[in-house]
Write a protein that holds these residues in place. Structure first.
Motif, PDB file in Angstrom:
ATOM      1  N   LEU A 134       0.781  -1.235  -0.053  1.00  0.00           N
ATOM      2  CA  LEU A 134      -0.170  -0.003   0.132  1.00  0.00           C
ATOM      3  C   LEU A 134       0.914   1.343   0.074  1.00  0.00           C
ATOM      4  O   LEU A 134       0.478   2.150  -0.712  1.00  0.00           O
ATOM      5  N   LEU A 135       2.072   1.259   0.903  1.00  0.00           N
ATOM      6  CA  LEU A 135       2.675   2.366   0.942  1.00  0.00           C
ATOM      7  C   LEU A 135       3.549   2.564  -0.547  1.00  0.00           C
ATOM      8  O   LEU A 135       3.582   3.510  -0.880  1.00  0.00           O
ATOM      9  N   ASP A 146       2.441   1.659  -3.129  1.00  0.00           N
ATOM     10  CA  ASP A 146       1.415   2.175  -4.260  1.00  0.00           C
ATOM     11  C   ASP A 146       1.078   3.713  -4.172  1.00  0.00           C
ATOM     12  O   ASP A 146       1.194   4.413  -5.189  1.00  0.00           O
ATOM     13  N   VAL A 147       1.311   4.152  -2.875  1.00  0.00           N
ATOM     14  CA  VAL A 147       1.151   5.652  -2.645  1.00  0.00           C
ATOM     15  C   VAL A 147       2.380   6.252  -3.257  1.00  0.00           C
ATOM     16  O   VAL A 147       1.949   7.337  -3.856  1.00  0.00           O
TER      17      VAL A 147
END
Lengths: 168, 278
Positions: free
Chosen positions: A60-61, A63-64
């Motif tokens: 998720l990190l 992707d950000v």
């Protein structure tokens, strides 16, 4: 808690490296991905459950930070962490080829899940040969990078676990 | 009994729940504008990370420049001679272009042509998407400099893309090659309209071109200025090949971008007049 704080710092540093220096070190579209090696270590030595949760967080990190649609890296990395955890049952952990082969196999898995999910939701329609090329190149590249990285990261993880046990 | 079964299979339950969660996040993203909605999460994470990436990027640039200087010393003599000839040629060309420019000014005033009012903000690339499939870059200017979402981004060679996220001191630019990118364009002398889409490859695909139009390799592609994002006439690229079959309603062209989108270092953001931070 300290182990996770150190992991978070490490992931932040690796993400900054990945979007700057490593992004320019690509060969034929494949770039080294040290985060896969870190997720592999967490999965291998702390089990599939922790591997999946850690992978999802790191993905998720990622992707950000990289600008990709959120969820793609999350799905791919949680599969990597879970698969690494399941691999404990079938591999000999002290095998000297474990870092290279493990990182190569998990990098291949990551690219396949990532591209497959992007294709599933209509984000990408890549030619199959192109996908295979990137899977093979990425797996070989990351396998080579894993050799020096694995032992450093493994020692750090071992030290963090020892610190937690001693402080109890 | 059910709880026992769940307990025994806990690792698989965790895995399945996380998979469903990530697929849920992903499908939400696909419905968002630009296929990305990171919101406060991006602002928080990039707010922390952007200074580090900017620092690392600067160190990388300095190391690269030092390495290039060492390797290029031997070639500088030949390069110098070649550049002297090039300067002479450019001086002659410049004189001709100044004449042409004066003529264009006269004609423009005759036509009461109104140039769209844009200011430019220069920026350096401080981070890149390392994946092979999507193409975004992070630059060292942000909303504090007057940059807004959807501002067009160019280099001296041509169009680069547009802004999709911006905050205080950083901005994320969606490059033309990204599969989430699309721009209305005009092709060749015939000025046929089409849509240039990124496909995660080094080439753009221009779709919806009239099957009767005469498009050939080498034709220049420029922005059409029909949407609200890109102004008219920005160079996009050159046609490399055209595909046309009897059964197709439209023809398609593969276009190589004028700007070197894989090796971007500096770029200009076109900001509407009055939008620039003072």
């Amino acid at each position: 808690m300290i182990r996770y704080a150190v992991y978070l710092l490490l992931v932040t540093a690796l993400l900054a490296l990945q979007t700057t220096w490593l992004a320019g070190a690509g060969i034929g579209g494949a770039v080294p991905d040290p985060l896969v090696i870190l997720i592999m270590i967490v999965g291998l030595f702390h089990g599939p459950e922790e591997g999946a949760v850690f992978g999802a967080g790191v993905g998720l990190l990622e992707d950000v930070v990289t600008g990709a649609p959120l969820g793609l890296g999350m799905l791919a990395d949680l599969c990597v962490g879970f698969a690494a955890g399941l691999g404990v049952r079938i591999i000999y952990m002290e095998n000297v080829w474990l870092p290279v082969l493990g990182a190569a196999a998990l990098t291949g898995l990551r690219v396949i899940v990532w591209v497959g999910a992007a294709h599933l939701v209509g984000l990408l329609q890549p030619p199959l040969l192109e996908v295979l090329r990137v899977v093979l190149l990425g797996a070989c590249y990351n396998g080579l990078v894993a050799f020096p990285l694995y032992h450093g990261l493994r020692s750090l993880d071992r030290a963090l676990v020892r610190f937690r046990e001693e402080s109890r | 009994m059910l709880l026992d079964a769940v307990g025994r299979r806990r690792r698989f339950v965790v895995f399945v729940v996380l998979c469903i969660l990530s697929l849920g996040v992903l499908t939400d993203q696909v419905r968002a504008p630009d296929r990305r909605r990171a919101g406060w999460l991006a602002f928080a994470v990039e707010g922390v990370l952007a200074p580090f990436t900017a620092g690392l990027s600067r160190i990388g640039d300095k190391v690269g420049a030092a390495r290039a200087m060492l390797t290029e010393i031997g070639t500088l003599h030949g390069e110098n001679a070649r550049l002297r000839i090039e300067v002479a040629r450019l001086r002659a060309e410049n004189a001709q272009l100044q004449e042409a420019s004066k003529e264009a000014l006269r004609l423009r005033s005759l036509l009461a042509f109104k140039q769209q009012p844009y200011h430019t903000i220069s920026a350096r690339v401080i981070g890149r998407d390392p994946s092979h499939w999507f193409s975004t870059v992070l630059i060292d200017r942000g909303a504090a400099d007057g940059i807004r979402r959807n501002d067009p981004v160019v280099t001296s060679e041509g169009l680069v893309g547009r802004v999709i996220e911006t905050a205080g001191s950083w901005t994320r630019v969606l490059l033309l090659l990204d599969p989430r990118s699309a721009a209305g364009v005009l092709v060749g002398q015939s000025r046929d309209a089409g849509v240039a889409e990124g496909q995660g490859q080094p080439m753009l695909r221009v779709k919806y071109l009239s099957r009767d139009s005469d498009i050939r390799p080498g034709d220049q592609v420029v922005t059409a200025g029909l949407g609200e994002i890109y102004p008219r006439g920005l160079p996009v690229g050159r046609v490399v090949s055209v595909s046309r079959t009897e059964a197709d309603l439209f023809q398609e062209a593969l276009v190589r971008p004028d700007a070197d989108l894989r090796h971007l270092e500096e770029m200009l953001i076109l900001v509407s007049a009055g939008q620039v931070a003072r």
